[in-house]
Design an enzyme around this catalytic site. Structure first.
Site, short mmCIF file in Angstrom:
data_model
loop_
_atom_site.label_atom_id
_atom_site.label_comp_id
_atom_site.label_asym_id
_atom_site.label_seq_id
_atom_site.Cartn_x
_atom_site.Cartn_y
_atom_site.Cartn_z
N ASP A 227 2.93 -9.69 0.53
CA ASP A 227 3.04 -10.07 1.94
C ASP A 227 4.48 -9.83 2.42
O ASP A 227 5.41 -9.79 1.63
CB ASP A 227 2.71 -11.55 2.12
CG ASP A 227 1.26 -11.87 1.73
OD1 ASP A 227 0.44 -10.93 1.78
OD2 ASP A 227 0.99 -13.03 1.40
N1 URA Z 1 -0.60 -13.75 -3.08
C1 URA Z 1 -0.16 -14.01 -1.83
O1 URA Z 1 -0.61 -14.96 -1.20
N2 URA Z 1 0.74 -13.20 -1.29
C2 URA Z 1 1.28 -12.15 -1.94
O2 URA Z 1 2.14 -11.46 -1.40
C3 URA Z 1 0.83 -11.89 -3.25
C4 URA Z 1 -0.12 -12.71 -3.78
#
Ligand code: URA
Length: 238
Positions: free
Chosen positions: A106
């Protein structure tokens, strides 16, 4: 793999410019093969035998590039984006075109991200069937308990068709803000955040520590990167 290819393609593969720019530069005499100016873009060259130079700087042929990035927050895991900077914008010395991030973190997640142009390796690491381990460190608002650890081992409902696969939760510190490590064998969208949401807690900081046998080099500050060592690459290919 060594092989024969057109001179303009060789230089385009190495990210020197677009194919039409390169044709132009070749015709203008800026490219040499084995120290001789070659004006024909279609001239065949052999990647492991011929010495190619552009403006007298040697351009070696690199078929694959493997980069470990400590992804900082604020950039997106994509090859291009109309709004935000991407992880590829952080890579200054691209030796190959078509580099892409292996999977997504993310925008607000930090940590290990592999960037390569090796589609086969990416497939091995991302295929849901392979269950490659991914380990995350997180700070979580709320007291993380033994019960939560058991729930994650059993699988939790994150509003997908299926419960999550068993995941190993290591509680490093449990308080109003807890610190944990979570090992996942799958990679669903926002999975770590959604798993904590499912148990009524909020992830406030998230960092990926490893993917398969590849561990984040902690000497890389967020935004820094380096090429994988031969050993790291071999351990990933195993
Ligand atoms: N899980 C998440 O919630 N975000 C990420 O970036 C990776 C795994």
């Amino acid at each position: 793999m060594a092989g024969q290819l057109r001179l303009d393609k060789y230089l385009a593969d190495m990210g020197i410019g677009t194919r039409s720019e390169i044709k132009e530069w070749i015709r203008k005499g800026r490219v040499k093969v084995n120290n001789e100016i070659i004006n024909k873009p279609e001239q065949k060259v052999t990647t492991d035998k011929d010495k190619i130079s552009f403006d007298d700087a040697e351009v070696g042929y690199v078929e694959y590039q493997y980069i470990m990035l400590n992804k900082p927050t604020g950039v997106v895991s994509a090859t291009n984006d109309n709004v935000s900077n991407t992880v590829l914008d952080l890579i200054a010395d691209k030796k190959c075109k078509d580099l892409f991030p292996v999977g997504r973190l993310d925008k607000d997640t930090e940590g290990l991200l592999l960037i390569t142009n090796d589609g086969e390796l990416a497939h091995q690491l991302l295929s849901p069937k392979k269950h490659v381990d991914k380990v995350y460190f997180a700070r979580v608002r709320g007291i993380v308990t033994e019960e939560d650890r058991e729930s994650f081992l059993l699988g939790v409902d994150i509003n997908d068709e299926k419960l999550t696969l068993p995941a190993k939760l290591k509680i490093l510190h449990s308080d109003e803000i807890s610190e944990i490590e979570l090992t996942l064998h799958e990679g669903r969208f926002h999975q770590v955040k959604r798993m904590f949401e499912a148990i009524g807690k909020e992830v406030i900081y998230l960092k990926r520590l490893s993917m398969g046998n590849l561990q984040l080099d902690e000497s890389l500050a967020p935004g820094e990167y380096r090429e994988l060592t031969d050993q790291e690459l071999a351990s990933l290919n195993r």
